[in-house]
Design a protein around this motif. Sequence first.
Motif, short mmCIF file in Angstrom:
data_model
loop_
_atom_site.label_atom_id
_atom_site.label_comp_id
_atom_site.label_asym_id
_atom_site.label_seq_id
_atom_site.Cartn_x
_atom_site.Cartn_y
_atom_site.Cartn_z
N VAL A 30 0.83 -1.21 0.00
CA VAL A 30 0.00 0.00 0.00
C VAL A 30 0.87 1.26 0.00
N ALA A 31 1.88 1.28 0.84
CA ALA A 31 2.64 2.51 1.06
C ALA A 31 3.72 2.78 0.01
N ARG A 32 4.06 1.84 -0.82
CA ARG A 32 5.21 2.01 -1.69
C ARG A 32 4.94 2.86 -2.93
N SER A 33 3.69 3.16 -3.23
CA SER A 33 3.42 3.99 -4.41
C SER A 33 2.26 4.93 -4.14
N ARG A 34 2.15 5.91 -5.00
CA ARG A 34 1.10 6.91 -4.88
C ARG A 34 -0.24 6.43 -5.38
N GLY A 35 -0.23 5.54 -6.35
CA GLY A 35 -1.47 5.03 -6.93
C GLY A 35 -1.93 3.76 -6.23
N HIS A 36 -2.80 3.02 -6.91
CA HIS A 36 -3.28 1.76 -6.38
C HIS A 36 -2.12 0.79 -6.21
N TRP A 37 -2.21 -0.07 -5.22
CA TRP A 37 -1.09 -0.96 -4.91
C TRP A 37 -0.84 -1.98 -6.01
N TRP A 38 -1.80 -2.23 -6.87
CA TRP A 38 -1.63 -3.25 -7.90
C TRP A 38 -1.16 -2.67 -9.24
N THR A 39 -0.92 -1.36 -9.30
CA THR A 39 -0.49 -0.75 -10.56
C THR A 39 1.02 -0.52 -10.56
N LYS A 40 1.54 -0.17 -11.73
CA LYS A 40 2.97 0.11 -11.86
C LYS A 40 3.33 1.34 -11.05
N PRO A 41 4.53 1.44 -10.56
CA PRO A 41 5.64 0.50 -10.69
C PRO A 41 5.45 -0.70 -9.77
N TYR A 42 5.73 -1.88 -10.29
CA TYR A 42 5.58 -3.10 -9.51
C TYR A 42 6.79 -3.26 -8.59
#
Length: 125
Positions: A29-41
């Motif tokens: 959840v915390a590693r990206s700004r968008g949804h957790w299942w979208t790029k960047p993986y």
Amino acid sequence: VLAHSITLGQLQTAMFLKFGISGHMLFFVARSRGHWWTKPYPSRGLLAAILGTMAVSTTISTVGLGSFLPAIPPVLTLAMWGWCLVWMQVAEGAKLLTYRLLDRRGRGDKEEPSENNRQDERAVA
């Protein structure tokens, strides 16, 4: 019914499993700004480490480690996984809402260059 049929040790095992699963889900959840299942993986190494430790903690919790970590019933294991998956989505929604509110106020961490960066670019050119 299940709550009345487990021991204190099994409750502690269930909490061990819950913390092991939910803590790792929070990385997604915390590693990206968008949804957790979208790029960047996530990288293969990070993904393998997270899935591996989740598999080990699930196995240990279901099989047990003697009196140190009593085994929990498979239905409780599934309940802990379900609980963590639901709260992962709640955390995801809170993250997306927070970014949306910050973006409206001009405080989000957008990928566009800031005013300071634009001034630096003009000075170099």
